[in-house]
Design a protein around this motif. Structure first.
Motif, mmCIF file in Angstrom:
data_model
loop_
_atom_site.group_PDB
_atom_site.id
_atom_site.type_symbol
_atom_site.label_atom_id
_atom_site.label_comp_id
_atom_site.label_asym_id
_atom_site.label_seq_id
_atom_site.Cartn_x
_atom_site.Cartn_y
_atom_site.Cartn_z
ATOM 1 N N LEU A 1 61.317 50.343 59.877
ATOM 2 C CA LEU A 1 61.572 48.905 59.902
ATOM 3 C C LEU A 1 60.617 48.209 60.874
ATOM 4 O O LEU A 1 60.049 47.158 60.551
ATOM 5 C CB LEU A 1 63.033 48.611 60.266
ATOM 6 C CG LEU A 1 63.421 47.136 60.350
ATOM 7 C CD1 LEU A 1 63.117 46.404 59.037
ATOM 8 C CD2 LEU A 1 64.896 46.999 60.710
ATOM 9 N N VAL A 2 60.439 48.764 62.063
ATOM 10 C CA VAL A 2 59.501 48.167 63.025
ATOM 11 C C VAL A 2 58.098 48.135 62.416
ATOM 12 O O VAL A 2 57.396 47.123 62.479
ATOM 13 C CB VAL A 2 59.498 48.948 64.362
ATOM 14 C CG1 VAL A 2 58.388 48.451 65.273
ATOM 15 C CG2 VAL A 2 60.839 48.832 65.056
ATOM 16 N N ASP A 3 57.697 49.235 61.814
ATOM 17 C CA ASP A 3 56.385 49.319 61.183
ATOM 18 C C ASP A 3 56.246 48.267 60.081
ATOM 19 O O ASP A 3 55.213 47.595 59.969
ATOM 20 C CB ASP A 3 56.186 50.728 60.631
ATOM 21 C CG ASP A 3 54.830 50.928 60.002
ATOM 22 O OD1 ASP A 3 53.814 50.665 60.678
ATOM 23 O OD2 ASP A 3 54.780 51.356 58.839
ATOM 24 N N CYS A 4 57.276 48.087 59.296
ATOM 25 C CA CYS A 4 57.263 47.113 58.203
ATOM 26 C C CYS A 4 57.084 45.697 58.743
ATOM 27 O O CYS A 4 56.198 44.964 58.292
ATOM 28 C CB CYS A 4 58.553 47.232 57.389
ATOM 29 S SG CYS A 4 58.696 46.038 56.034
ATOM 30 N N VAL B 1 64.118 44.782 66.833
ATOM 31 C CA VAL B 1 64.508 46.072 66.249
ATOM 32 C C VAL B 1 64.404 47.165 67.304
ATOM 33 O O VAL B 1 65.279 48.025 67.426
ATOM 34 C CB VAL B 1 63.638 46.408 65.011
ATOM 35 C CG1 VAL B 1 63.913 47.823 64.522
ATOM 36 C CG2 VAL B 1 63.888 45.404 63.896
ATOM 37 N N VAL B 2 63.331 47.122 68.087
ATOM 38 C CA VAL B 2 63.165 48.111 69.169
ATOM 39 C C VAL B 2 64.295 47.961 70.179
ATOM 40 O O VAL B 2 64.899 48.949 70.602
ATOM 41 C CB VAL B 2 61.795 47.958 69.866
ATOM 42 C CG1 VAL B 2 61.708 48.860 71.079
ATOM 43 C CG2 VAL B 2 60.663 48.260 68.897
ATOM 44 N N ASP B 3 64.588 46.736 70.559
ATOM 45 C CA ASP B 3 65.637 46.497 71.559
ATOM 46 C C ASP B 3 67.010 46.939 71.069
ATOM 47 O O ASP B 3 67.885 47.251 71.872
ATOM 48 C CB ASP B 3 65.679 45.020 71.963
ATOM 49 C CG ASP B 3 64.497 44.636 72.838
ATOM 50 O OD1 ASP B 3 63.818 45.535 73.379
ATOM 51 O OD2 ASP B 3 64.244 43.417 72.962
ATOM 52 N N GLY B 4 67.206 46.994 69.745
ATOM 53 C CA GLY B 4 68.479 47.431 69.188
ATOM 54 C C GLY B 4 68.609 48.937 69.072
ATOM 55 O O GLY B 4 69.619 49.438 68.579
ATOM 56 N N LEU B 5 67.619 49.651 69.541
ATOM 57 C CA LEU B 5 67.607 51.104 69.426
ATOM 58 C C LEU B 5 68.793 51.732 70.141
ATOM 59 O O LEU B 5 69.091 51.423 71.290
ATOM 60 C CB LEU B 5 66.309 51.654 70.020
ATOM 61 C CG LEU B 5 66.155 53.170 70.082
ATOM 62 C CD1 LEU B 5 66.091 53.743 68.679
ATOM 63 C CD2 LEU B 5 64.890 53.519 70.827
ATOM 64 N N VAL B 6 69.480 52.579 69.416
ATOM 65 C CA VAL B 6 70.554 53.362 70.009
ATOM 66 C C VAL B 6 69.924 54.691 70.408
ATOM 67 O O VAL B 6 69.585 55.505 69.555
ATOM 68 C CB VAL B 6 71.707 53.576 69.004
ATOM 69 C CG1 VAL B 6 72.781 54.465 69.608
ATOM 70 C CG2 VAL B 6 72.273 52.247 68.551
ATOM 71 N N MET C 1 55.842 50.816 70.219
ATOM 72 C CA MET C 1 55.620 49.695 69.314
ATOM 73 C C MET C 1 55.999 48.373 69.962
ATOM 74 O O MET C 1 55.424 47.330 69.652
ATOM 75 C CB MET C 1 56.385 49.905 68.007
ATOM 76 C CG MET C 1 55.991 48.929 66.936
ATOM 77 S SD MET C 1 54.251 49.029 66.486
ATOM 78 C CE MET C 1 54.407 49.775 64.889
ATOM 79 N N LYS C 2 56.950 48.395 70.892
ATOM 80 C CA LYS C 2 57.330 47.155 71.573
ATOM 81 C C LYS C 2 56.146 46.616 72.360
ATOM 82 O O LYS C 2 55.844 45.423 72.299
ATOM 83 C CB LYS C 2 58.527 47.379 72.491
ATOM 84 C CG LYS C 2 58.992 46.109 73.180
ATOM 85 C CD LYS C 2 60.260 46.317 73.979
ATOM 86 C CE LYS C 2 60.725 45.025 74.601
ATOM 87 N NZ LYS C 2 62.009 45.197 75.296
ATOM 88 N N GLY C 3 55.458 47.488 73.070
ATOM 89 C CA GLY C 3 54.269 47.059 73.814
ATOM 90 C C GLY C 3 53.189 46.545 72.883
ATOM 91 O O GLY C 3 52.505 45.558 73.184
#
Length: 172
Positions: free
Chosen positions: A108-111, A138-143, A158-160
């Motif tokens: 999803l992040v990649d998309c 999406v990154v921040d929602g990572l469990v 990917m966040k950076g």
């Protein structure tokens, strides 16, 4: 459910996707897109056979991202965004059911980051910024279940990348 037929469709879809890779390498772009679309359509049929099958739905999402990337590379932006949005919606649904699935989160992040790049390429910097912000969300929602998981590391990286992407966009 016709599992035998489904298995063959899945197999054929994968063969077609690989064939499209070869055709793209040979600069047979129109033929490659046609073959890749056939691959995606077979994946869609699998989804019709069993809409609750998370594996098939994820594979369809991957195929749609691949199709969107190919369309983006060929500057078919409108088609690319249709493919990316379809993939994004499917991935969000899958993550709603299994938020800890790092591989689906990465996809999803990649998309959405590819959507950011495509928007920037089109000159739509606001959309580019918005998609990159979606990537960050999406990154921040990572469990984080296993902090040593390499995929989780990629997602955090990917966040950076998204933050640097936003910083490099022209001011609006």
């Amino acid at each position: 459910k016709d599992e035998g037929n489904a298995t063959m469709r899945r197999f054929l879809s994968n063969i077609l996707a690989n064939t499209s890779d070869v055709l793209f390498q040979l600069n047979e772009n129109d033929n490659a897109l046609t073959v890749l679309n056939r691959s995606v359509n077979l994946k869609r049929r699998l989804h019709i056979i069993d809409a609750d099958n998370a594996t098939w739905n994820y594979e369809l999402s991957l195929a749609l991202v691949k199709l969107g990337r190919s369309q983006f590379t060929l500057k078919k932006f409108d088609d690319a965004f249709v493919s990316f949005n379809d993939a994004r919606e499917r991935l969000q649904t899958l993550l709603g059911r299994d938020p800890a699935n790092a591989l689906r989160r990465w996809t999803l992040v990649d998309c959405v980051m590819t959507m950011a790049w495509a928007s920037r390429e089109k000159g739509d910097y606001k959309a580019a910024r918005d998609y990159a912000m979606q990537g960050i969300a999406v990154v921040d929602g990572l469990v984080e279940i296993d902090p040593t998981d390499v995929i989780i590391g990629w997602i955090k990286d990917m966040k950076g990348t998204a933050q640097a992407f936003i910083a490099a966009l022209p001011a609006q």
